[in-house]
Design a protein around this motif. Structure first.
Motif, PDB file in Angstrom:
ATOM      1  N   UNK A   1      50.452  42.893 103.114  1.00  0.00           N
ATOM      2  CA  UNK A   1      50.699  41.900 102.087  1.00  0.00           C
ATOM      3  C   UNK A   1      49.857  40.653 102.383  1.00  0.00           C
ATOM      4  N   UNK A   2      49.314  40.089 101.357  1.00  0.00           N
ATOM      5  CA  UNK A   2      48.455  38.917 101.492  1.00  0.00           C
ATOM      6  C   UNK A   2      49.283  37.651 101.669  1.00  0.00           C
ATOM      7  N   UNK A   3      48.726  36.719 102.408  1.00  0.00           N
ATOM      8  CA  UNK A   3      49.381  35.425 102.587  1.00  0.00           C
ATOM      9  C   UNK A   3      48.992  34.454 101.474  1.00  0.00           C
ATOM     10  N   UNK A   4      48.137  34.894 100.578  1.00  0.00           N
ATOM     11  CA  UNK A   4      47.693  34.073  99.451  1.00  0.00           C
ATOM     12  C   UNK A   4      48.112  34.729  98.147  1.00  0.00           C
ATOM     13  N   UNK A   5      48.350  33.899  97.146  1.00  0.00           N
ATOM     14  CA  UNK A   5      48.561  34.458  95.818  1.00  0.00           C
ATOM     15  C   UNK A   5      47.373  34.046  94.944  1.00  0.00           C
ATOM     16  N   UNK A   6      47.128  34.810  93.929  1.00  0.00           N
ATOM     17  CA  UNK A   6      45.940  34.624  93.093  1.00  0.00           C
ATOM     18  C   UNK A   6      45.913  33.248  92.445  1.00  0.00           C
ATOM     19  N   UNK A   7      47.033  32.766  91.947  1.00  0.00           N
ATOM     20  CA  UNK A   7      47.055  31.463  91.278  1.00  0.00           C
ATOM     21  C   UNK A   7      46.707  30.328  92.241  1.00  0.00           C
ATOM     22  N   UNK A   8      47.216  30.384  93.458  1.00  0.00           N
ATOM     23  CA  UNK A   8      46.885  29.357  94.451  1.00  0.00           C
ATOM     24  C   UNK A   8      45.406  29.427  94.813  1.00  0.00           C
ATOM     25  N   UNK A   9      44.888  30.633  94.974  1.00  0.00           N
ATOM     26  CA  UNK A   9      43.463  30.791  95.268  1.00  0.00           C
ATOM     27  C   UNK A   9      42.598  30.249  94.141  1.00  0.00           C
ATOM     28  N   UNK A  41      31.300  23.669 100.565  1.00  0.00           N
ATOM     29  CA  UNK A  41      32.127  23.986  99.400  1.00  0.00           C
ATOM     30  C   UNK A  41      31.755  25.354  98.842  1.00  0.00           C
ATOM     31  N   UNK A  42      30.463  25.666  98.825  1.00  0.00           N
ATOM     32  CA  UNK A  42      30.031  26.979  98.344  1.00  0.00           C
ATOM     33  C   UNK A  42      30.540  28.100  99.238  1.00  0.00           C
ATOM     34  N   UNK A  43      30.505  27.875 100.559  1.00  0.00           N
ATOM     35  CA  UNK A  43      31.000  28.881 101.507  1.00  0.00           C
ATOM     36  C   UNK A  43      32.490  29.122 101.279  1.00  0.00           C
ATOM     37  N   UNK A  44      33.258  28.048 101.223  1.00  0.00           N
ATOM     38  CA  UNK A  44      34.697  28.185 101.013  1.00  0.00           C
ATOM     39  C   UNK A  44      35.000  28.823  99.656  1.00  0.00           C
ATOM     40  N   UNK A  45      34.219  28.475  98.645  1.00  0.00           N
ATOM     41  CA  UNK A  45      34.394  29.053  97.319  1.00  0.00           C
ATOM     42  C   UNK A  45      34.124  30.555  97.344  1.00  0.00           C
ATOM     43  N   UNK A  46      33.102  30.957  98.096  1.00  0.00           N
ATOM     44  CA  UNK A  46      32.804  32.384  98.199  1.00  0.00           C
ATOM     45  C   UNK A  46      33.963  33.123  98.860  1.00  0.00           C
ATOM     46  N   UNK A  47      34.535  32.530  99.909  1.00  0.00           N
ATOM     47  CA  UNK A  47      35.706  33.142 100.531  1.00  0.00           C
ATOM     48  C   UNK A  47      36.848  33.270  99.525  1.00  0.00           C
ATOM     49  N   UNK A  52      40.167  36.572  95.929  1.00  0.00           N
ATOM     50  CA  UNK A  52      40.698  36.806  94.581  1.00  0.00           C
ATOM     51  C   UNK A  52      40.308  38.201  94.107  1.00  0.00           C
ATOM     52  N   UNK A  53      39.036  38.544  94.263  1.00  0.00           N
ATOM     53  CA  UNK A  53      38.573  39.858  93.833  1.00  0.00           C
ATOM     54  C   UNK A  53      39.284  40.972  94.596  1.00  0.00           C
ATOM     55  N   UNK A  54      39.504  40.753  95.865  1.00  0.00           N
ATOM     56  CA  UNK A  54      40.204  41.745  96.675  1.00  0.00           C
ATOM     57  C   UNK A  54      41.639  41.933  96.192  1.00  0.00           C
ATOM     58  N   UNK A  55      42.310  40.816  95.900  1.00  0.00           N
ATOM     59  CA  UNK A  55      43.693  40.893  95.422  1.00  0.00           C
ATOM     60  C   UNK A  55      43.783  41.499  94.030  1.00  0.00           C
ATOM     61  N   UNK A  56      42.762  41.277  93.226  1.00  0.00           N
ATOM     62  CA  UNK A  56      42.744  41.847  91.876  1.00  0.00           C
ATOM     63  C   UNK A  56      42.187  43.266  91.873  1.00  0.00           C
ATOM     64  N   UNK A  57      41.792  43.748  93.039  1.00  0.00           N
ATOM     65  CA  UNK A  57      41.216  45.094  93.196  1.00  0.00           C
ATOM     66  C   UNK A  57      39.961  45.308  92.366  1.00  0.00           C
ATOM     67  N   UNK A  64      28.580  39.045  99.935  1.00  0.00           N
ATOM     68  CA  UNK A  64      29.169  37.746 100.207  1.00  0.00           C
ATOM     69  C   UNK A  64      28.872  37.257 101.621  1.00  0.00           C
ATOM     70  N   UNK A  65      28.772  38.166 102.572  1.00  0.00           N
ATOM     71  CA  UNK A  65      28.501  37.763 103.948  1.00  0.00           C
ATOM     72  C   UNK A  65      27.136  37.105 104.075  1.00  0.00           C
TER      73      UNK A  65
END
Length: 96
Positions: A1-9, A41-47, A52-57, A64-65
């Motif tokens: 289970x993820x520690x983040x939710x999509x809306x917060x991300x 900011x771009x690095x953090x945004x990419x993370x 988000x993409x991972x959680x949305x499958x 990205x790396x």
């Protein structure tokens, strides 16, 4: 289970985009600092986008790396140069 939710991300991503936009808009005030903030900011945004993409499958971005390593490298370089300059200022060397 993820520690983040999509809306917060998505909120985190929006905040990072605002930081990025502010850095770009104020680049002339302090170019190296604003460029560093932009890259971080771009690095953090990419993370955030990757998570988000991972959680949305969804399919993940192509590389990205590589993107993150490139932007982080530039930001790190700016900070090392700043530190060198700051050390010289502390020692009273203002030539460089």
């Amino acid at each position: 289970m993820s520690r983040f939710d999509i809306e917060t991300l998505k909120k985190i991503r929006d905040d990072l985009q605002e930081i990025h936009s502010t850095a770009i808009s104020n680049y002339h005030d302090y170019p190296e600092l604003m460029d560093t903030i932009d890259h971080l900011a771009r690095v953090a945004n990419m993370f955030a986008n990757d998570k988000i993409e991972s959680l949305e499958n969804n399919n993940l971005r192509a590389d990205p790396q590589g993107y993150i390593v490139s932007k982080l490298s530039s930001a790190s370089s700016h900070m090392k140069n700043y530190k060198k300059g700051n050390d010289k200022r502390k020692e009273g060397h203002y030539d460089d």
